[in-house]
Motif scaffolding. Structure first.
Motif, PDB file in Angstrom:
ATOM      1  N   ASN A 287       0.826  -1.209   0.000  1.00 20.42           N
ATOM      2  CA  ASN A 287       0.000   0.000   0.000  1.00 20.42           C
ATOM      3  C   ASN A 287       0.859   1.257   0.000  1.00 20.42           C
ATOM      4  OD1 ASN A 287      -1.034  -2.344   1.642  1.00 20.42           O
ATOM      5  ND2 ASN A 287      -2.981  -1.308   1.238  1.00 20.42           N
ATOM      6  N   ASN A 312      -7.970   0.324  -1.564  1.00 23.61           N
ATOM      7  CA  ASN A 312      -7.283  -0.609  -0.665  1.00 23.61           C
ATOM      8  C   ASN A 312      -8.310  -1.572  -0.092  1.00 23.61           C
ATOM      9  OD1 ASN A 312      -4.506   0.490  -0.633  1.00 23.61           O
ATOM     10  ND2 ASN A 312      -5.515   2.305   0.158  1.00 23.61           N
ATOM     11  N   ASN A 314      -7.684  -4.383   1.310  1.00 21.31           N
ATOM     12  CA  ASN A 314      -7.133  -4.885   2.574  1.00 21.31           C
ATOM     13  C   ASN A 314      -6.014  -3.951   3.005  1.00 21.31           C
ATOM     14  OD1 ASN A 314      -8.403  -7.680   3.073  1.00 21.31           O
ATOM     15  ND2 ASN A 314      -7.814  -7.758   0.921  1.00 21.31           N
ATOM     16  N   ILE A 317      -1.069  -4.755   3.222  1.00 19.35           N
ATOM     17  CA  ILE A 317      -0.731  -6.008   2.527  1.00 19.35           C
ATOM     18  C   ILE A 317       0.776  -6.022   2.277  1.00 19.35           C
ATOM     19  CG2 ILE A 317      -1.098  -7.409   0.470  1.00 19.35           C
ATOM     20  CD1 ILE A 317      -3.823  -6.154   0.208  1.00 19.35           C
ATOM     21  N   THR A 319       4.490  -7.971   0.948  1.00 19.08           N
ATOM     22  CA  THR A 319       5.082  -8.882  -0.025  1.00 19.08           C
ATOM     23  C   THR A 319       6.583  -8.948   0.204  1.00 19.08           C
ATOM     24  OG1 THR A 319       5.288  -9.400  -2.395  1.00 19.08           O
ATOM     25  CG2 THR A 319       5.457  -7.095  -1.760  1.00 19.08           C
ATOM     26  N   ILE A 351      -5.540  -2.730  -4.633  1.00 24.82           N
ATOM     27  CA  ILE A 351      -4.596  -3.591  -3.905  1.00 24.82           C
ATOM     28  C   ILE A 351      -5.431  -4.623  -3.156  1.00 24.82           C
ATOM     29  CG2 ILE A 351      -2.683  -3.645  -2.272  1.00 24.82           C
ATOM     30  CD1 ILE A 351      -2.593  -0.523  -2.697  1.00 24.82           C
ATOM     31  N   ASP A 352      -5.194  -5.885  -3.435  1.00 27.30           N
ATOM     32  CA  ASP A 352      -6.019  -6.937  -2.849  1.00 27.30           C
ATOM     33  C   ASP A 352      -5.145  -8.141  -2.540  1.00 27.30           C
ATOM     34  OD1 ASP A 352      -8.189  -8.262  -1.884  1.00 27.30           O
ATOM     35  OD2 ASP A 352      -9.110  -8.673  -3.818  1.00 27.30           O
ATOM     36  N   LYS A 353      -5.671  -9.017  -1.713  1.00 21.64           N
ATOM     37  CA  LYS A 353      -4.988 -10.262  -1.396  1.00 21.64           C
ATOM     38  C   LYS A 353      -6.019 -11.354  -1.190  1.00 21.64           C
ATOM     39  CE  LYS A 353      -1.782 -12.538   1.764  1.00 21.64           C
ATOM     40  NZ  LYS A 353      -0.973 -12.421   2.987  1.00 21.64           N
ATOM     41  N   PRO A 357      -0.868 -11.631  -2.926  1.00 20.30           N
ATOM     42  CA  PRO A 357      -1.112 -10.205  -3.158  1.00 20.30           C
ATOM     43  C   PRO A 357      -1.169  -9.891  -4.649  1.00 20.30           C
ATOM     44  CG  PRO A 357       0.662 -10.543  -1.569  1.00 20.30           C
ATOM     45  CD  PRO A 357       0.381 -11.872  -2.185  1.00 20.30           C
ATOM     46  N   PRO A 428       3.881 -13.816  -1.711  1.00 23.94           N
ATOM     47  CA  PRO A 428       3.531 -13.515  -0.318  1.00 23.94           C
ATOM     48  C   PRO A 428       4.780 -13.463   0.552  1.00 23.94           C
ATOM     49  CG  PRO A 428       3.025 -15.799  -0.826  1.00 23.94           C
ATOM     50  CD  PRO A 428       3.465 -15.170  -2.121  1.00 23.94           C
TER      51      PRO A 428
END
Length: 430
Positions: A287, A312, A314, A317, A319, A351-353, A357, A428
């Motif tokens: 993020n 966003n 989540n 997030i 990585t 931005i998602d997971k 991610p 991840p």
């Protein structure tokens, strides 16, 4: 290199598949030939035996006694007689003579005779599962008997061909084993031949990479000198340059900067190809990186009245990625989105997971055609529709190379005259 490794694997698989099919066809032809020999031999023996027994029935009906048989003292002759059977009937359907030492066949043979479905000269194959769960095979043939062209009766004869079928079964097993061994040999030969065929290509490619890296590195210094010289001339107050000269110097500086960026991109790609690029992976919050890169393009987007929205789904997030590489990938994607989005359009950064991610960059506009979409990650590829914009066609190639070097993946989908979406799949942290 990954690209050559994948190509080598495809080459090996195609060679194995083609050679395996050829060997399989040859083995099938051999097996078919063996089956044909067994079949023709069984049919011819059944016909010959039926003809002989029909002649004997004709003789018995006419003379009232059987023909003199051949002495069966030899073990081979006795074995042959033990695996054949015959049933003789007169024209009224009364049995005249029979012999069947093959116990497991009697029930089925007698049922077939009672059904009387065979025609003269016809031979059929049948199988029996014995009480011991053994599979047995036999032929049965029917032949009419005549005396002076007058019908006098019929005979049913048969031969136990279980050993012939067992031979075919063993042959099939050996063919399967030989085919497997042949595939193993073909696999080794395919890998050897693929390595031999790929070696000159790999060497040539490595030389090209080395040349591109060296040339790009060597060109950066003179370009920097030219830029410095232009800056000195511009700041030199003693040289009274005309407005036209100043414009020429501005154009020269702009072109030199473009060339310097192109050379830098070529050098980066050469390092990616040769695995010489440095990667410093660390746990980072996606993020923060997305927000930081997006801020740089807000003023440019405002000039075109383009709205940039960050979603966003989540919070926080993470990585495991090289921060500078992630920033460079996002810079390329957002820069392209701003460049190809028309006025009053909008860009959405999500931005998602889910399992891993993922960052998606969606921009409205003309989209990418179905013909161009498979080629957008190729180096220097630019479709006709985007050639009016500045660019070298290396941006997406660099983004894809950097993503893969860090264990990620870059993909795209587009709807013409609607929008284009780029998906950056990231590894991840765990």
């Amino acid at each position: 290199m990954k690209i050559f490794s994948q190509f080598r694997q495809r080459l090996v698989h195609r060679y194995i598949r083609l050679t395996g099919i050829i060997i399989f066809v040859l083995l099938v032809l051999v097996y078919g030939f063996a089956c044909s020999l067994v079949y023709n031999n069984a049919v011819s023996q059944a016909h010959l035996l039926a003809t002989e027994e029909a002649e004997e029935l004709s003789y018995i009906i006419n003379n009232g006694q059987p023909l003199l048989g051949i002495t069966t003292n030899s073990i081979q002759s006795q074995k042959y007689l033990d695996k054949v059977f015959y049933y003789m009937y007169d024209k009224n359907g009364k049995i005249v003579k029979m012999d069947n030492k093959i116990k497991w066949s009697r029930t089925l043979v007698e049922r077939l005779i009672n059904e009387d479905l065979l025609i003269n000269g016809e031979t059929k194959f049948h199988f029996v599962i014995t009480p011991k769960y053994e599979l047995r095979f036999f032929t049965i043939s029917r032949e009419a008997a005549y005396y002076n062209n007058i019908y006098v009766g019929k005979v049913y004869v048969g031969i136990d061909i279980s050993k012939d079928f067992m031979f075919l079964g063993r042959l099939l097993l050996w063919i399967i084993i030989l085919w497997g061994i042949a595939l193993l040999g073909v696999n080794k030969a395919a890998k050897y031949m693929a390595n031999k065929a790929m070696q000159p290509i790999i060497e040539s490619f490595e030389k090209q990479i080395l040349f591109a890296a060296n040339a790009s590195h060597e060109l950066r210094t003179p370009l920097s000198v030219l830029l410095s010289g232009l800056d000195v001339l511009k700041d030199d107050t003693d040289n009274k340059l005309t407005v036209f000269s100043q414009e020429i110097m501005g154009d020269m500086k702009s072109e030199i900067l473009k060339m310097k960026m192109l050379i830098g991109n070529l050098l980066l790609l050469a390092r990616c190809d040769s695995s010489a690029i440095g990667i410093k992976k660390q746990k980072i919050i996606i993020n923060d990186v997305v927000n930081g890169v997006a801020v740089r393009f807000l003023s440019i987007a405002e000039d075109k009245n383009i709205k940039i929205v960050i979603v966003n789904k989540n919070d926080q997030i993470k990585t495991y990625f090289d921060r500078s590489h992630l920033q460079q990938i996002l810079t390329i994607l957002i820069d392209n989105a701003v460049k190809y989005t028309p006025k009053n359009g909008h860009i959405t950064l999500s931005i998602d997971k889910e399992t891993i991610p993922v960052v998606s960059v969606v921009n409205t506009g003309c989209g990418i055609s179905a013909e161009d979409l498979p080629h957008i990650f190729e180096r220097f590829y630019r479709s006709i529709t985007v050639q009016k914009y500045d660019g070298s066609g290396l941006g997406l190639s660099i983004a894809k190379a950097l993503a893969e070097k860090n264990g990620g993946r870059l993909a795209a989908e587009s709807r013409e005259n609607v929008d284009t979406t780029f998906f950056l799949y990231l590894p991840p942290t765990e």
